[in-house]
Design an enzyme around this catalytic site. Structure first.
Site, PDB file in Angstrom:
ATOM      1  N   SER A   1     115.545  23.218  60.107  1.00 33.25           N
ATOM      2  CA  SER A   1     116.790  22.942  59.390  1.00 33.25           C
ATOM      3  C   SER A   1     116.805  21.518  58.851  1.00 33.25           C
ATOM      4  CB  SER A   1     117.987  23.135  60.329  1.00 33.25           C
ATOM      5  OG  SER A   1     119.166  22.563  59.804  1.00 33.25           O
TER       6      SER A   1
ATOM      7  N   TYR B   1     121.986  21.978  68.311  1.00 28.37           N
ATOM      8  CA  TYR B   1     121.261  22.695  67.253  1.00 28.37           C
ATOM      9  C   TYR B   1     120.175  21.808  66.658  1.00 28.37           C
ATOM     10  CZ  TYR B   1     120.465  25.153  62.820  1.00 28.37           C
ATOM     11  OH  TYR B   1     119.896  25.794  61.750  1.00 28.37           O
TER      12      TYR B   1
END
Length: 245
Positions: free
Chosen positions: A133, A146
């Site tokens: 990401s 995350y």
């Protein structure tokens, strides 16, 4: 010759888009997802070239069972795409046990478990692609678990490449930007979402104002990675949404 491509988190979003693309291009796609009905629906849409298997990638037993089923159907795996992920904003001091363990288990441990099971079925020319990401390098608030899992996934990818390169297996990670599809829904508490959006805007990263790519566009990068000539390797690719002209 058709490749056997295993995709985790294939019930929606990028995973579903990858399955649709590769299945439509004549590849054999194996769709793994925690909710079997979702991946079965995608497989039914694609047709005979798709196999749906229920799998919770955070569970060692579930992963072992899924790859045993794959081995019963196919002698080898050409590509593994570790796409399954949990994306949920929360403050560390407010985090529940499940929020922490689910994020780490799905985003990082799951990729390791699936790679471990896939490697014995992979030969020279095979490819493992891990989906990371853009948030690894951006100061998004409420996302530190995350971000930590995705940073760990990138480090895992680099180490695994060195481990597998002597046998001709490539490992890459794709650092994906903000993306969407027609069915995208963020199924979280509205109050949590509002706090996250406000904190992100204060950090100069308002998701509502940032450019967003369509998942079908993102699939092109995976196609290109898989089709690289044998004498080329891309260890990482970074993607960012941009406003279409």
């Amino acid at each position: 010759m058709s490749k056997v491509i295993v995709i985790t988190g294939a019930g929606g979003g990028l995973g579903r888009a990858l399955a649709r693309r590769f299945g439509g291009e004549g590849e054999t796609v194996v769709l793994l997802g925690r909710t079997l009905t979702k991946v079965e629906a995608v497989a039914a849409e694609i047709g005979d070239s798709a196999l749906a298997i229920g799998c919770d990638v955070a569970s060692p037993d579930s992963v072992r069972a899924a790859f045993a089923q794959i081995a019963e159907c196919f002698p080898a795996i050409d590509v593994l795409i570790n796409n399954a992920a949990v994306y949920e904003p929360f403050l560390m001091e407010e985090a529940t046990d499940d929020q922490i363990l689910s994020s780490i288990g799905t985003n990082l441990t799951g990729a390791m478990l699936c790679a471990r099971s896939a490697i014995p079925m992979m030969g020279a020319g095979a490819h493992i692609i891990n989906v990371s990401s853009e948030s690894v390098d951006l100061p998004f608030p409420h996302m530190i678990v995350y971000q930590a899992t995705k940073a760990g996934l990138e480090r895992f990818s680099m180490g695994l490449y060195r481990e597998l390169d002597p046998r001709g297996v490539r490992v890459s990670f794709v650092r994906a930007g903000q993306m969407m599809d027609e069915d995208k829904r963020w199924d979280i508490d509205p109050g949590v979402a509002a706090r996250f959006l406000a904190a992100s805007a204060a950090a100069g990263l308002n998701p509502r104002e940032r450019a967003t790519s369509h998942v079908s566009s993102v699939t092109q990068v995976f196609r290109s990675l898989i089709d690289l000539p044998a004498d080329l390797h891309a260890a990482s690719v970074s993607l960012f949404g941009r406003a279409a002209s």
